[in-house]
Scaffold this motif. Sequence first.
Motif: not given
Length: 82
Positions: A25, A28-29, A31-32, A35, A43
């Motif tokens: 999580e 994910r946060r 990398t968001y 963008r 990455c």
Amino acid sequence: MTYLRLPLVHRKHMKSTNMLERLNEEIRRRTYVVRIFPNAESCLRLVRALTVERHEAWLEDHRYLNMDLLKEHKKETLRQAA
């Protein structure tokens, strides 16, 4: 249900039995926020940096769970089963 096999002292500290989900999580946060990555390597560098940071935090921070209590709990469980 494996969560319930742990000693009560450990259960009160754990909000989730799957710490890997929390790490995913966080990745994910982060990398968001970025963008768009210019390539896959960038990455991968971010994800590696996050996992190394988390690993170092686990090494340096105070012990979250006392494993001696878990060893005693397992010995007691084996004695009761015998």
